[in-house]
Enzyme design. Structure first.
Site, PDB file in Angstrom:
ATOM      1  N   CYS A 165      60.301  26.013  33.731  1.00 33.86           N
ATOM      2  CA  CYS A 165      61.335  25.713  34.728  1.00 33.86           C
ATOM      3  C   CYS A 165      60.818  24.596  35.623  1.00 33.86           C
ATOM      4  O   CYS A 165      60.960  24.632  36.844  1.00 33.86           O
ATOM      5  CB  CYS A 165      61.742  26.943  35.521  1.00 33.86           C
ATOM      6  N   ALA A 210      56.349  37.477  29.481  1.00 37.44           N
ATOM      7  CA  ALA A 210      57.683  38.061  29.605  1.00 37.44           C
ATOM      8  C   ALA A 210      58.129  38.337  31.034  1.00 37.44           C
ATOM      9  O   ALA A 210      59.322  38.516  31.279  1.00 37.44           O
ATOM     10  CB  ALA A 210      57.755  39.356  28.794  1.00 37.44           C
TER      11      ALA A 210
END
Length: 454
Positions: free
Chosen positions: A393, A273
Site C-alpha cells: 500500500c 496476513a
C-alpha cells in the site's frame, strides 16, 4: 480527570463533547502513537456521541491531522513570539481547522475552542488561544497558503508540502513514483487530504453484494460504497460474512485468485496476513475454487486479528503465528502466495492521516530488506509453475520497482508476468504491474506485481 503529565490541572469549564472527543483523539495520536481510525470509535463511545455529533468529531479530528502541516505554518505566523507545543498546539490546530476548512462560523469556532482550551489546558491558555485564532480568522485558507508557503516557482516541492500538508520528503517520493505523470502530483496530494468513502466487501459464497447497502464499486465486483452510518450495523458485516475493505485491497486478492497456474491449484498462502481483511476475501475465493488457504502472521496480536477475520470461513486449513522470512513449511508447498508486504503506507494517507507525520525517510530504507526477504521466501514457498503476488500500500519506487528488480535479478527461476486485471489507467512502473492511485481510482495507492516461478 487528571492533568496531563507535567501540566496544570484543567479548569472545570466544560467544552462541548464533540470537540472534547476530537481533542482526545489528537492527544492519543501525539502522546501514545495511537492510530486515529482505531482510537476514534473508543473516544466516540466514551463521549456518547452518535449521528451528526459523531460525524462532526470525526471530521474535526481526521481533517486536523491531515492538514496539520499547513495549520502549523499558519499558527506559527500568528504567534507574537516563541512556539507552543503539546496540548495547546493540539487545541490551536483544532480551532484552525474549524476556521479554515469547516463550515463553522468565526464566533462559534473561536469561542468553542477557547472553552476547549480552558477545559483541557487550563484557564491561563485561553487568552493565547483566543488571540491566535482571531488572527487566523482574518484570512481564508488560500490567502494563508499564499502567505506562509514557499514560492511555487522557486520551490515547487516546498510550496506543495505546505499547501497540501505533506512532509517535503513524502512529496518528493510521490513525485518520483508518478514518473512521467508528475503533473498529476497536485491532484494526488489533494486526494490524500479528502475523506475516503467507507467501502464494504461481500465475501463470495458467504454474502451477496445485493444485501449490502450502497452503490456497487467500479473496479471490484464484490464491493459497495457505504452511503453513511456505522458499518457494524450492517447484518452481513456484524456476522463476518462481509467486511470493511478498500477497493484497492479487494483487487489484490482478486488478482492473485485470477492468475493462471500450471497444474494443480489446491494450496494458497497469505504470507503476511495481518490484520486479516485480504485473507478473509482470499479464503472465500479459494473455497469457491475448491482450494484452501493458509494464513501466516508473525506478530501474535495480529495473528489473533486474522483468526477473528477468518472465523466461520470455509477454505481455511491453517492460521499460523510464523515469520514469513523463515517459513514453517517445506519449499514448494503452495500453488499461490500473496506477499502483502509491510511498507511505509504512503499510499493510504487518506485513511491514516497521522502516518505522514510519523514516517521518516529512514523507515523506507529499513523496510526494503524485509520486503526483499519476504518476496524471496514466497518464491521458495511456491512450487514451479505457481505464482506469487507482491503487493504494497505504497507507491514508493524503492518499495515497488526496487524490490521486484532486486529479487528478480537474483532469481533465474522467477519471471514477471502481467497482473490479470483489466483496470483503466493503472499501468505500473514495470511492464505488467499495476499501480492504483487515489486521484485516478478513488482507492489507496496499491502496487501489484505478479511473479511466476518457472
Amino acid at each position: 480527570m487528571t492533568a496531563e503529565a507535567g501540566g496544570r490541572r484543567p479548569s472545570r469549564t466544560t467544552a462541548d463533547p464533540a470537540r472534547l472527543a476530537a481533542y482526545d483523539v489528537l492527544r492519543a495520536v501525539r502522546t501514545e502513537d495511537a492510530y486515529a481510525n482505531l482510537v476514534l470509535p473508543q473516544v466516540l463511545a466514551k463521549h456518547r456521541l452518535s449521528g451528526r455529533d459523531a460525524a462532526f468529531a470525526t471530521e474535526l479530528a481526521s481533517g486536523t491531522l491531515r492538514r496539520q502541516g499547513t495549520y502549523d505554518a499558519v499558527v506559527d505566523a500568528c504567534l507574537d513570539r516563541g512556539r507552543v507545543q503539546g496540548r495547546i498546539r493540539d487545541v490551536l490546530r483544532l480551532g484552525t481547522h474549524q476556521l479554515l476548512s469547516m463550515r463553522v462560523g468565526t464566533h462559534a469556532a473561536v469561542s468553542a475552542t477557547v472553552d476547549l482550551a480552558r477545559t483541557r489546558t487550563g484557564p491561563r491558555s485561553a487568552g493565547l488561544v483566543n488571540a491566535v485564532l482571531r488572527k487566523v480568522a482574518a484570512h481564508d485558507l488560500a490567502t494563508w497558503v499564499a502567505r506562509v508557503a514557499p514560492d511555487a516557482t522557486a520551490d515547487p516541492v516546498g510550496h506543495a508540502a505546505v499547501a497540501h500538508s505533506h512532509p517535503r520528503w513524502v512529496v518528493e517520493e510521490l513525485a518520483l513514483a508518478l514518473g512521467p505523470r508528475r503533473d498529476e502530483l497536485e491532484r494526488l496530494l489533494v486526494a490524500d487530504n479528502a475523506s475516503p468513502s467507507v467501502v464494504l466487501v461481500a465475501r463470495p459464497g458467504r454474502a451477496e453484494v445485493a444485501e449490502l447497502p450502497g452503490e456497487p464499486t467500479v473496479l471490484s465486483p464484490y464491493g459497495v460504497v457505504l452511503p453513511g452510518g456505522d458499518p457494524g450495523s450492517v447484518p452481513a458485516v456484524a456476522e463476518g460474512r462481509a467486511g470493511v475493505q478498500d477497493e484497492g485491497s479487494q483487487l489484490v486478492a482478486l488478482a492473485l485468485a485470477a492468475a493462471p497456474v500450471d497444474g494443480e491449484d489446491g494450496r494458497w498462502l497469505d504470507l503476511c496476513a495481518g490484520p486479516g481483511g485480504k485473507a478473509a476475501l482470499l479464503a472465500a475465493l479459494a473455497a469457491q475454487a475448491g482450494s484452501s488457504l493458509v494464513a501466516a502472521e508473525r506478530q501474535p496480536h495480529r495473528a489473533a486479528l486474522v483468526a477473528r477475520a477468518l472465523a466461520g470461513a470455509d477454505g481455511v486449513t491453517g492460521i499460523l503465528t510464523a515469520d514469513g522470512t523463515t517459513p514453517a513449511w517445506r519449499p514448494g508447498t503452495f500453488d499461490r502466495v500473496l506477499v502483502d508486504a509491510p511498507c511505509s503506507g504512503l499510499g493510504a494517507l487518506r485513511r491514516r492521516p497521522e502516518s505522514r507525520w510519523r514516517r521518516q525517510p529512514g523507515d523506507v530504507e529499513d523496510l526494503v530488506p524485509l520486503q526483499r526477504s519476504l518476496l524471496a521466501s514466497a518464491l521458495d514457498s511456491v512450487r514451479r509453475g505457481g505464482v506469487v503476488l507482491y503487493a504494497t500500500c505504497s507507491p514508493v519506487v524503492a518499495e515497488t520497482v526496487g524490490v521486484l528488480e532486486a529479487v528478480l535479478a537474483e532469481r533465474p527461476d522467477a519471471r514477471l508476468e502481467p497482473v490479470p486485471l483489466d483496470l483503466p489507467d493503472a499501468e505500473g512502473p514495470l511492464p505488467g504491474t499495476v499501480q492504483l492511485w487515489p486521484h485516478r481510482h478513488a482507492t489507496d495507492a496499491m502496487f501489484l506485481g505478479l511473479v511466476r516461478r518457472v
